[in-house]
Design a protein around this motif. Structure first.
Motif: not given
Length: 167
Positions: A104-114
């Motif tokens: 979940k941490i990485i998923e939220v990081a991905e959303v932020t990056q995009v």
């Protein structure tokens, strides 16, 4: 040489490089390059899988948390844990999140990056995340980030916006 735009990104790059050299990760993924930036990490699915299985350390989580537009309460909601637990993890010298939380941490990081790629800055991204969106069933994008399917809907909508496809 990996260059960073901000001091926070420089710390993220350093923490990612250190984390990927950790034996917890090394035993799960072979052939990790010496220098991997935060951006490189978020685009390499095999590295992400190794990181999830090894567990994200609290030190990396803190940097990721600071690099996103989300509050501590948002993070507790995304991770389905209490803010009290987050505080307890913070006091531990070597806390590693479980795989389910690491993912979940990485998923939220991905959303932020995009989102940062699309909007260019954190304020615009935060505004978009907290505004009801017709294409997302009139929900605020932030409301969808607790689930993997919701995260995919949000990333897909960000991708459409980036390509000028407005619904």
């Amino acid at each position: 040489m990996i260059t960073a735009k901000t001091p926070l990104e420089a710390r993220l790059n350093k923490e990612i490089a250190s984390f990927l050299q950790n034996p917890r990760v090394q035993r799960l993924h072979f052939g990790i390059k010496k220098q991997v930036s935060y951006d490189d990490f978020l685009t390499d699915k095999m590295l992400i899988i190794a990181a999830i299985r090894a567990g994200i350390p609290y030190s990396l989580f803190t940097l990721i948390q600071n690099h996103t537009p989300f509050s501590e309460n948002d993070w507790a909601d995304f991770l389905d844990i209490s803010t009290k637990s987050l505080h307890r993890y913070k006091t531990s010298d070597d806390h590693y999140f479980k795989a389910i939380h690491s993912e979940k941490i990485i998923e939220v990081a991905e959303v932020t990056q995009v989102g940062l790629d699309v909007f260019g800055n954190m304020d615009k991204l935060k505004l978009w995340l907290n505004t009801p969106n017709f294409a997302l069933g009139k929900l605020k994008p932030i409301e969808l980030l607790k689930d993997s399917y919701g995260k995919e809907l949000v990333i897909n909508e960000l991708t459409r916006i980036n390509h000028g496809i407005l619904v």
